[in-house]
Scaffold this motif. Sequence first.
Motif, mmCIF file in Angstrom:
data_model
loop_
_atom_site.group_PDB
_atom_site.id
_atom_site.type_symbol
_atom_site.label_atom_id
_atom_site.label_comp_id
_atom_site.label_asym_id
_atom_site.label_seq_id
_atom_site.Cartn_x
_atom_site.Cartn_y
_atom_site.Cartn_z
ATOM 1 N N GLU A 1 -146.484 15.553 -12.618
ATOM 2 C CA GLU A 1 -146.668 15.122 -11.224
ATOM 3 C C GLU A 1 -146.545 16.296 -10.265
ATOM 4 O O GLU A 1 -146.577 16.114 -9.051
ATOM 5 C CB GLU A 1 -145.643 14.045 -10.882
ATOM 6 N N GLY A 2 -146.394 17.473 -10.806
ATOM 7 C CA GLY A 2 -146.263 18.672 -9.989
ATOM 8 C C GLY A 2 -146.239 19.890 -10.879
ATOM 9 O O GLY A 2 -146.302 19.783 -12.108
ATOM 10 N N PRO A 3 -146.114 21.084 -10.297
ATOM 11 C CA PRO A 3 -146.195 22.330 -11.068
ATOM 12 C C PRO A 3 -144.886 22.762 -11.704
ATOM 13 O O PRO A 3 -144.863 23.662 -12.543
ATOM 14 C CB PRO A 3 -146.636 23.340 -10.015
ATOM 15 N N GLY A 4 -143.786 22.153 -11.322
ATOM 16 C CA GLY A 4 -142.481 22.613 -11.775
ATOM 17 C C GLY A 4 -142.162 22.216 -13.207
ATOM 18 O O GLY A 4 -142.749 21.284 -13.758
ATOM 19 N N PRO A 5 -141.181 22.890 -13.824
ATOM 20 C CA PRO A 5 -140.805 22.589 -15.217
ATOM 21 C C PRO A 5 -140.144 21.225 -15.386
ATOM 22 O O PRO A 5 -140.065 20.709 -16.500
ATOM 23 C CB PRO A 5 -139.835 23.723 -15.570
ATOM 24 N N ASN A 6 -139.668 20.621 -14.299
ATOM 25 C CA ASN A 6 -139.050 19.301 -14.368
ATOM 26 C C ASN A 6 -139.938 18.203 -13.784
ATOM 27 O O ASN A 6 -139.462 17.106 -13.491
ATOM 28 C CB ASN A 6 -137.706 19.310 -13.627
ATOM 29 N N THR B 1 -150.396 0.671 -13.509
ATOM 30 C CA THR B 1 -150.730 1.936 -12.891
ATOM 31 C C THR B 1 -149.750 2.975 -13.426
ATOM 32 O O THR B 1 -149.023 2.717 -14.376
ATOM 33 C CB THR B 1 -150.685 1.827 -11.347
ATOM 34 N N ALA B 2 -149.723 4.171 -12.833
ATOM 35 C CA ALA B 2 -148.783 5.207 -13.261
ATOM 36 C C ALA B 2 -148.611 6.210 -12.135
ATOM 37 O O ALA B 2 -149.517 6.414 -11.310
ATOM 38 C CB ALA B 2 -149.281 5.912 -14.516
ATOM 39 N N ALA B 3 -147.453 6.859 -12.115
ATOM 40 C CA ALA B 3 -147.128 7.790 -11.033
ATOM 41 C C ALA B 3 -148.114 8.948 -10.956
ATOM 42 O O ALA B 3 -148.452 9.415 -9.867
ATOM 43 C CB ALA B 3 -145.713 8.317 -11.215
ATOM 44 N N ALA B 4 -148.573 9.435 -12.112
ATOM 45 C CA ALA B 4 -149.414 10.636 -12.134
ATOM 46 C C ALA B 4 -150.893 10.348 -11.925
ATOM 47 O O ALA B 4 -151.670 11.286 -11.726
ATOM 48 C CB ALA B 4 -149.225 11.367 -13.465
ATOM 49 N N TRP B 5 -151.302 9.095 -11.976
ATOM 50 C CA TRP B 5 -152.726 8.794 -11.867
ATOM 51 C C TRP B 5 -153.230 9.146 -10.465
ATOM 52 O O TRP B 5 -152.694 8.680 -9.450
ATOM 53 C CB TRP B 5 -152.986 7.320 -12.159
ATOM 54 N N ALA B 6 -154.255 9.968 -10.446
ATOM 55 C CA ALA B 6 -154.902 10.386 -9.192
ATOM 56 C C ALA B 6 -153.897 10.962 -8.210
ATOM 57 O O ALA B 6 -154.014 10.776 -6.995
ATOM 58 C CB ALA B 6 -155.652 9.214 -8.561
ATOM 59 N N GLY B 7 -152.903 11.670 -8.749
ATOM 60 C CA GLY B 7 -151.923 12.308 -7.876
ATOM 61 C C GLY B 7 -151.127 11.333 -7.029
ATOM 62 O O GLY B 7 -150.675 11.684 -5.935
ATOM 63 N N GLY B 8 -150.929 10.123 -7.519
ATOM 64 C CA GLY B 8 -150.195 9.104 -6.783
ATOM 65 C C GLY B 8 -151.083 8.142 -6.020
ATOM 66 O O GLY B 8 -150.621 7.095 -5.550
ATOM 67 N N ALA B 9 -152.378 8.450 -5.895
ATOM 68 C CA ALA B 9 -153.283 7.594 -5.118
ATOM 69 C C ALA B 9 -153.469 6.225 -5.759
ATOM 70 O O ALA B 9 -153.708 5.237 -5.057
ATOM 71 C CB ALA B 9 -154.637 8.284 -4.945
ATOM 72 N N ALA B 10 -153.370 6.150 -7.090
ATOM 73 C CA ALA B 10 -153.532 4.864 -7.767
ATOM 74 C C ALA B 10 -152.413 3.905 -7.360
ATOM 75 O O ALA B 10 -152.652 2.722 -7.078
ATOM 76 C CB ALA B 10 -153.549 5.060 -9.278
ATOM 77 N N GLU B 11 -151.183 4.411 -7.313
ATOM 78 C CA GLU B 11 -150.064 3.565 -6.877
ATOM 79 C C GLU B 11 -150.200 3.211 -5.391
ATOM 80 O O GLU B 11 -149.922 2.068 -4.987
ATOM 81 C CB GLU B 11 -148.738 4.281 -7.124
ATOM 82 N N GLU B 12 -150.613 4.161 -4.596
ATOM 83 C CA GLU B 12 -150.785 3.887 -3.166
ATOM 84 C C GLU B 12 -151.823 2.792 -2.927
ATOM 85 O O GLU B 12 -151.662 1.954 -2.025
ATOM 86 C CB GLU B 12 -151.191 5.166 -2.437
ATOM 87 N N ALA B 13 -152.874 2.781 -3.746
ATOM 88 C CA ALA B 13 -153.907 1.746 -3.599
ATOM 89 C C ALA B 13 -153.324 0.366 -3.854
ATOM 90 O O ALA B 13 -153.631 -0.598 -3.130
ATOM 91 C CB ALA B 13 -155.062 2.021 -4.562
ATOM 92 N N TYR B 14 -152.477 0.255 -4.868
ATOM 93 C CA TYR B 14 -151.817 -1.026 -5.119
ATOM 94 C C TYR B 14 -150.865 -1.391 -3.978
ATOM 95 O O TYR B 14 -150.795 -2.550 -3.551
ATOM 96 C CB TYR B 14 -151.038 -0.965 -6.425
ATOM 97 N N GLY B 15 -150.111 -0.407 -3.510
ATOM 98 C CA GLY B 15 -149.186 -0.685 -2.425
ATOM 99 C C GLY B 15 -149.887 -1.281 -1.215
ATOM 100 O O GLY B 15 -149.394 -2.237 -0.606
#
Length: 321
Positions: free
Chosen positions: A78-83, A43-57
Amino acid sequence: MEYRRVGASGLAVSEIAYGNFATHGAPGCVAAALDAGVTTFHTAAAWAGGAAEEAYGAAFAGLRRDDLVLCTGVFWPEGPGPNDAGLSRKHVIASLEGSLRRLQTDYIDVYQLLRFDYRTPVAETFLALSDLVRQGKIRYVGTSEWTAEQLLQAHEAAARHDVPLIANQPHYSMLWRVPEAQVMPVGERIGVGQFASVPLAQGVLTGKYRDGDVPAGSRGAGPAHARPLLVPELLERVGMLRGVADDAGLTMAQLALAWTLQHESVASAVAGASTPEQVTENAKAAGVRLDLDVLTRVNHLLGSFVQTDPRLVWSPPPQLR
């Protein structure tokens, strides 16, 4: 299910791994994978805004954690910021903390750098990874879609900072053989194994787009990566693979997955699925050994549609370079 070691490491992964990039909401798929002996999940942190990881959890709650090999990764926004994107120390650490929380786990087995970051020194990234390894939050490190030259940079930085770099995850299928020219040989030299990503070529190699028909709900029906592959001439050639699969006693999906596993550098083939039945079918490709006649027929039928040019490595869009 059969299992292989990743690169020169002692980590064993299932030959067929399950990835939930597009199918994190598909009911029953994780259970079917576990029933089939699949131990390795991507999975990955950015997939579906984090929902992919939550599904595994949620799916892994109550299971013995050491029975699983969880792979997640960082790079994409994973968000709008430069970091909020890339492989800076700030983003890598923040992203991992979010992944641990969503996955409901204390550690990640293989933490993957999902693209090369042209704006962050490799040394900065691997120093951060070294700290996370020492803290016990990461067991191993991998890359994804890094070129051979970039893998050598990673190998040097990993050795300097005592980071266990063991894997790379390139696109690799019957149609996309780009990693064979440079990435795989370099990986073998430095002890890095390969997780074959998109082994079904966005579903094209399953034969689902026969006669140009695009099933509702498939990747080809939306703004997905499958669309460039929906070329009548290519689909005709892929359709001819059905006879090869039938002669080998396989489905077309099993043939495509087994094909990727013939390369000795490949530790596992990462495939998604939208139904439990597809997961069960895919898992049966484990342990299949294709003879020379099958491999020759595949090469003959796909012909010039096979991509091998190492310059075609999938890279980040310009705004992330």
